[in-house]
Scaffold this motif. Structure first.
Motif, mmCIF file in Angstrom:
data_model
loop_
_atom_site.group_PDB
_atom_site.id
_atom_site.type_symbol
_atom_site.label_atom_id
_atom_site.label_comp_id
_atom_site.label_asym_id
_atom_site.label_seq_id
_atom_site.Cartn_x
_atom_site.Cartn_y
_atom_site.Cartn_z
ATOM 1 N N VAL A 15 0.839 -1.203 0.000
ATOM 2 C CA VAL A 15 0.000 0.000 0.000
ATOM 3 C C VAL A 15 0.869 1.246 0.000
ATOM 4 N N GLU A 16 1.905 1.242 0.820
ATOM 5 C CA GLU A 16 2.799 2.394 0.877
ATOM 6 C C GLU A 16 3.460 2.628 -0.478
ATOM 7 N N ALA A 17 3.719 1.549 -1.208
ATOM 8 C CA ALA A 17 4.343 1.662 -2.527
ATOM 9 C C ALA A 17 3.327 1.937 -3.628
ATOM 10 N N ARG A 120 -9.710 -2.961 -7.236
ATOM 11 C CA ARG A 120 -9.267 -1.700 -6.665
ATOM 12 C C ARG A 120 -7.749 -1.690 -6.662
ATOM 13 N N LEU A 121 -7.169 -0.644 -7.276
ATOM 14 C CA LEU A 121 -5.730 -0.415 -7.246
ATOM 15 C C LEU A 121 -5.495 0.778 -6.333
ATOM 16 N N PHE A 122 -4.677 0.620 -5.307
ATOM 17 C CA PHE A 122 -4.623 1.685 -4.308
ATOM 18 C C PHE A 122 -3.281 1.715 -3.590
ATOM 19 N N GLY A 123 -3.058 2.842 -2.943
ATOM 20 C CA GLY A 123 -1.839 3.086 -2.185
ATOM 21 C C GLY A 123 -1.247 4.424 -2.565
ATOM 22 N N ARG A 124 -0.264 4.829 -1.823
ATOM 23 C CA ARG A 124 0.353 6.133 -2.078
ATOM 24 C C ARG A 124 1.208 6.046 -3.339
ATOM 25 N N LEU A 174 -10.841 7.283 -7.282
ATOM 26 C CA LEU A 174 -11.436 7.348 -5.951
ATOM 27 C C LEU A 174 -10.521 8.102 -4.990
ATOM 28 N N ARG A 175 -9.603 8.883 -5.521
ATOM 29 C CA ARG A 175 -8.540 9.512 -4.725
ATOM 30 C C ARG A 175 -9.084 10.356 -3.578
ATOM 31 N N ARG A 176 -8.437 10.239 -2.447
ATOM 32 C CA ARG A 176 -8.701 11.080 -1.292
ATOM 33 C C ARG A 176 -7.368 11.623 -0.791
ATOM 34 N N GLY A 177 -7.187 12.927 -0.907
ATOM 35 C CA GLY A 177 -5.936 13.525 -0.452
ATOM 36 C C GLY A 177 -4.747 12.971 -1.213
ATOM 37 N N LYS A 178 -3.712 12.540 -0.479
ATOM 38 C CA LYS A 178 -2.496 12.022 -1.093
ATOM 39 C C LYS A 178 -2.560 10.517 -1.304
ATOM 40 N N PHE A 179 -3.677 9.901 -0.946
ATOM 41 C CA PHE A 179 -3.822 8.455 -1.062
ATOM 42 C C PHE A 179 -4.515 8.157 -2.381
ATOM 43 N N TRP A 211 -8.486 -4.036 0.782
ATOM 44 C CA TRP A 211 -9.174 -2.833 0.287
ATOM 45 C C TRP A 211 -10.228 -2.377 1.281
ATOM 46 N N ASP A 212 -10.899 -3.293 1.941
ATOM 47 C CA ASP A 212 -11.918 -2.934 2.914
ATOM 48 C C ASP A 212 -11.317 -2.046 4.004
ATOM 49 N N ALA A 213 -10.126 -2.411 4.478
ATOM 50 C CA ALA A 213 -9.452 -1.594 5.485
ATOM 51 C C ALA A 213 -9.067 -0.233 4.914
ATOM 52 N N ALA A 214 -8.583 -0.242 3.668
ATOM 53 C CA ALA A 214 -8.154 1.018 3.061
ATOM 54 C C ALA A 214 -9.329 1.956 2.816
ATOM 55 N N ARG A 215 -10.465 1.422 2.344
ATOM 56 C CA ARG A 215 -11.601 2.288 2.050
ATOM 57 C C ARG A 215 -12.170 2.913 3.319
ATOM 58 N N ILE A 216 -12.111 2.183 4.444
ATOM 59 C CA ILE A 216 -12.568 2.752 5.708
ATOM 60 C C ILE A 216 -11.654 3.908 6.105
ATOM 61 N N GLU A 217 -10.353 3.713 5.948
ATOM 62 C CA GLU A 217 -9.408 4.787 6.259
ATOM 63 C C GLU A 217 -9.632 5.993 5.353
#
Length: 276
Positions: A15-17, A120-124, A174-179, A211-217
């Motif tokens: 996720v960080e990557a 879902r493709l996600f992470g910083r 679905l971007r939120r801020g820097k994530f 992804w479930d954890a990430a979407r909650i965050e």
């Protein structure tokens, strides 16, 4: 590629990557089109669709007359149709709601849920990987009905298509801020091949729970899990665009206007960060 067997620490690094790719099974996907489609939805949903252009989208609620949330959706405008995306298991409820209020409008609906697979493709920094995928498939054609997609400068709700193996993959920001977070949608019969290709080109395959954890965050609620029909739309709205207090009449607007004028809600959907 980090194996699923390497545990949550591996996913946290992924996720960080910005390399996590997770399936999101059963997500609702509806297409709606016709001469009156935009004005029809404008009268039914809580968001103001008038400013949207092809390639843009926004979250919205379908409310009942009391302002309670019948559905929470994302609406995406294309040149020839509108796509409505929502949580798993919501197709019948949404189609029933639309049918109930369609009288003489030239509006047609189709349930595409069974024909589509969502990831879902996600992470910083996930936009960097997505841009690499798009640049690595020169000469291929994306969906001619979808606007081109530029992951690095996309805002939440922007959407388009990238070519993959001669076929388009729909991308929604679905971007939120820097994530960075993106919904990737492809045909069901090509989902496994796309997943394997993505893993070979830098993606870390993760289960839906990641992804479930990430979407909650990120503060991205799912209907029937975080939002139910007992909730008033303004109580659970995750985005100011989801509920307009200035557009013309729509179903549930009276309650929305009353809550806005009083300036007070008894409940709000919130996330909690617990230390330890």
């Amino acid at each position: 590629m980090i194996s699923e067997r390497q545990g949550l620490d591996g996913y946290a690094r992924a996720v960080e990557a910005g390399r996590c790719l997770a399936p999101w099974p059963g997500a609702t996907e509806l297409a709606i089109w016709g001469r009156d489609v935009r004005s029809f939805l404008q009268r039914l949903c809580s968001a103001d669709l008038r400013a949207l252009e092809p390639g843009q989208g926004c979250p919205a609620f379908f409310l009942d007359a009391r302002g309670r949330a019948l559905a929470f959706v994302h609406i995406y405008l294309l040149p020839d149709r509108i796509v409505i995306s929502s949580s798993a298991g919501q197709a019948a409820n949404i189609l029933d709601h639309l049918s109930r209020y369609r009288i003489r409008e030239d509006v047609h609906c189709e349930d595409l849920t069974a024909n589509k697979r969502h990831f879902r493709l996600f992470g910083r920094g996930a936009a960097t990987l997505l841009a690499t995928w798009a640049e690595g498939t020169p000469g291929q054609q994306a969906d001619s009905q979808s606007p081109p997609f530029h992951a690095d400068r996309a805002a939440c709700g922007d959407h388009g298509a990238i070519p993959w193996a001669g076929f388009p993959v729909t991308v929604r920001c679905l971007r939120r801020g820097k994530f960075d977070a993106f919904a990737l949608v492809c045909e069901s019969d090509r989902a496994e091949a796309f997943r394997d290709w993505a893993a070979e080109h830098g993606a870390v395959l993760a289960p839906p729970e990641v992804w479930d954890a990430a979407r909650i965050e990120l503060g991205l609620p799912e209907y029937a899990r975080d939002i139910t029909a007992d909730c008033l739309g303004p109580e659970v709205s995750p985005d100011p665009r989801a509920i307009s207090t200035t557009k013309g009449c729509y179903l549930g607007q009276e309650t929305v206007a009353r809550l806005a004028s009083h300036g007070h809600l008894n409940r709000r959907l919130r996330g909690l960060i617990l230390n330890g």
